[in-house]
Design an enzyme around this catalytic site. Sequence first.
Site, short mmCIF file in Angstrom:
data_model
loop_
_atom_site.label_atom_id
_atom_site.label_comp_id
_atom_site.label_asym_id
_atom_site.label_seq_id
_atom_site.Cartn_x
_atom_site.Cartn_y
_atom_site.Cartn_z
N ARG A 76 -48.40 25.45 -78.29
CA ARG A 76 -48.30 24.04 -77.92
C ARG A 76 -48.25 23.94 -76.40
O ARG A 76 -47.67 24.81 -75.73
CB ARG A 76 -47.02 23.41 -78.49
CG ARG A 76 -47.04 23.19 -79.99
CD ARG A 76 -48.01 22.07 -80.39
NE ARG A 76 -48.02 21.85 -81.82
CZ ARG A 76 -48.94 22.32 -82.66
NH1 ARG A 76 -49.93 23.04 -82.23
NH2 ARG A 76 -48.86 22.05 -83.95
N HIS A 132 -58.17 22.45 -77.95
CA HIS A 132 -57.33 22.61 -79.16
C HIS A 132 -58.21 22.87 -80.40
O HIS A 132 -58.20 22.11 -81.37
CB HIS A 132 -56.43 21.39 -79.39
CG HIS A 132 -55.24 21.71 -80.26
ND1 HIS A 132 -54.04 21.07 -80.14
CD2 HIS A 132 -55.07 22.60 -81.26
CE1 HIS A 132 -53.18 21.55 -81.03
NE2 HIS A 132 -53.79 22.49 -81.74
C1 GLV Z 1 -52.51 23.05 -85.05
O1 GLV Z 1 -52.18 23.02 -83.94
C2 GLV Z 1 -51.63 23.23 -86.19
O2 GLV Z 1 -50.40 23.17 -86.05
O3 GLV Z 1 -52.17 23.45 -87.29
#
Ligand code: GLV
Length: 309
Positions: free
Chosen positions: A224, A272
């Site tokens: 994160r 991401h």
């Molecule tokens: C992505 O970041 C997840 O937590 O699946």
Amino acid sequence: MTLSIICNDNKLDRWIDALKACDPSLDVQVWPNESNRGDVEFALCWKHPEGVLQEYPNLRCVCSMGAGIDFMLNDARFPRHLPVIRLIDPSLAHAMYEYILTVVMYYFRDLDIYRAQQAQSNWRVHINRPMSKTTIAVMGLGKLGEYAASRLALMGFKVTGWSRSQKSIKGVKAFAGDEALDEFVSTADLLVCLLPLTGQTRGILNSGLFNKMPKGACLINVARGQHLVEKDLIDALDKGQLRGACLDVFSQEPLPAEHPFWKNDKILLTPHCSSLTDPASVAPQIVENYHRMKKGEPLINQVDIERGY
Ligand code: GLV
């Protein structure tokens, strides 16, 4: 009885189709257009708007659409008395491993250095260390971390791992707890962050930690954005304490166009996408939990909301 998908994405057809393929009788609806919120007992959520779950008086279970549940902890009005479940999926773990392996090899074979040399028409060969003398340090040995660490060890790298409680993984030297963190990072040629985001891990990637790593080490953050103190990373890269960083996650997503990370040539950045949830692969466990909830049976992949993972 309804299952509602509550997230800000408007492209949910793959999720609806996958859930229906598992159980055609399922009443799947999508926030904010449910016909009656009183019918919703199961919520499938990803970064839902704060407080929205209070609008479902008969909700009995909340399921994350990903591996993480930190977005739930960020919602001060989250109904904490409800059981929370997350997705655990072999294809998610494998995709994450593929991403990490790709980046590890990029740094291991000095492609970042050659890329920079190319910009200067500079023909210079670097002799790289063998895998057996290169340490990949994996922070977080949950499902994803354990999978990646054990496979990197099979590749021939030296692999260490760090987690809150002691783990035992074949081929991986495991460290546990705050007292072992300094020793763990002291040999990290490549540090991979796969930690859950909790009060204890927020900001853990900071200058104190970077300064304890070998000079010229690299960072890969696939956990994160809030694990990282952004200014400390830029300082460490500027000073050469860190050679490079690959970031897939950010405090603010999408990363604002004016953010300095975009233009920093020591940062490799992806949006991401290191490991994307495949609805078809995870739908069976969601539907299984939905039926377990209906029958009052124990749920699978339940999370301890107080612990945060
Ligand atoms: C992505 O970041 C997840 O937590 O699946």
